[in-house]
Scaffold this active site. Sequence first.
Site, PDB file in Angstrom:
ATOM      1  CE  LYS A   1      -4.317  -1.702   0.789  1.00  0.00           C
ATOM      2  NZ  LYS A   1      -5.700  -1.462   1.016  1.00  0.00           N
TER       3      LYS A   1
ATOM      4  CE  LYS B   1     -14.302  -4.686  -0.939  1.00  0.00           C
ATOM      5  NZ  LYS B   1     -13.337  -4.578   0.170  1.00  0.00           N
TER       6      LYS B   1
ATOM      7  CE  LYS C   1      -5.942  -8.692  -1.894  1.00  0.00           C
ATOM      8  NZ  LYS C   1      -7.311  -8.431  -1.469  1.00  0.00           N
TER       9      LYS C   1
END
Length: 325
Positions: free
Chosen positions: A111, A194, A191
């Site tokens: 992230k 969203k 992966k």
Amino acid sequence: MEKVFSGIQPTGEIHIGNYVGAVRHWVKLTETYDCIFCVVDYHAITVEYPLEEMRKRVLETAIVLLACGLSPEKCKIFVQSHVQEHTELAWIFNCVTPIGDLERMTQFKDKSKQHRANINIGLMDYPVLQAADILIYKAGFVPVGEDQVQHVELCREVARKFNYRFGEHFPEPRVILSVAPRILGVDGTGKMSKTMQNYIGILEDEATMWEKVRTAVTDVNRVRRKDTGNPDICNIYTIHRAFSGDDVLDEAAKGCRSASIGCIDCKKMLFKNMWEELAPVQNRAKDLLANQDYVMDVLREGARSCSTIAKQTMQEVREALGLLI
Ligand code: AQP
């Protein structure tokens, strides 16, 4: 009954990775465990998000949970920010968690690369809040996808450190994986997620969903129709495993290995089963969307009942810390 806790972020449309990796599994667990499920909105604010969308996303996430079959008769469903003790316990857990442990988390590293302009403390502290989410209810089991296993390990570590310093108060929760703990995105690489926009949303209409399945990457070594393929390294086959029965799986695997069927044939077989399972979920979601007062009642009741447990735990924790009560 053993306690189960898990959460889902309101960061966008719920996708088939969330569905088979988590939510569908949660529904089964409500038969045998005392389950608590949460829309984790405070986790979702660790990254940038459209302000005007958040309320809608939280509500839609709750609607999808109910549409997938979670019943307020069999489990508690609520919104994280409605039970303030989660963040209170997270602060206390911050004081027993070494920074180095958080810096090592794969999700934090990923992230940080994705959100270079806003690497905030919340992003790094995410697993500590997650530990508080789980431990405030003293849950022994956490059903998550593979991407969350490292965070549950950290949660165990937090419980151990707290117990060592302040006395035995928390269990060391264990992960329960579903039959499909890791679904890749339609690009067949990262992966399904969203925020990465590589997903098949479970509420997408039939044509959109089929288009995504039709164009999804399969075994990259199978370039031409006459090439044989390997289902073991094909994301479509992994998704097949989550939606199709043994006969169809066998037929698809044999057809792929011998090149007697093409990837589109295999995808058609998958889509038939996928749509059969998801169409009723979509119908229930439509009904719930038209009945938002009911959804709000479920969330309020969930928060009320979870607050009672959370307050008890915090009282115990404050005593354990030696605070003036
Ligand atoms: N691809 C997946 N395969 C299997 N399980 C998955 N889960 C998520 N993706 C997959 C599991 O779903 C639960 C809810 O996770 P989440 O809300 O963190 O979902 P997300 O799609 O991963 O959300 P984001 O916002 O896009 O986050 P990042 O950027 O972290 O991927 C969890 O149990 C999760 O394991």
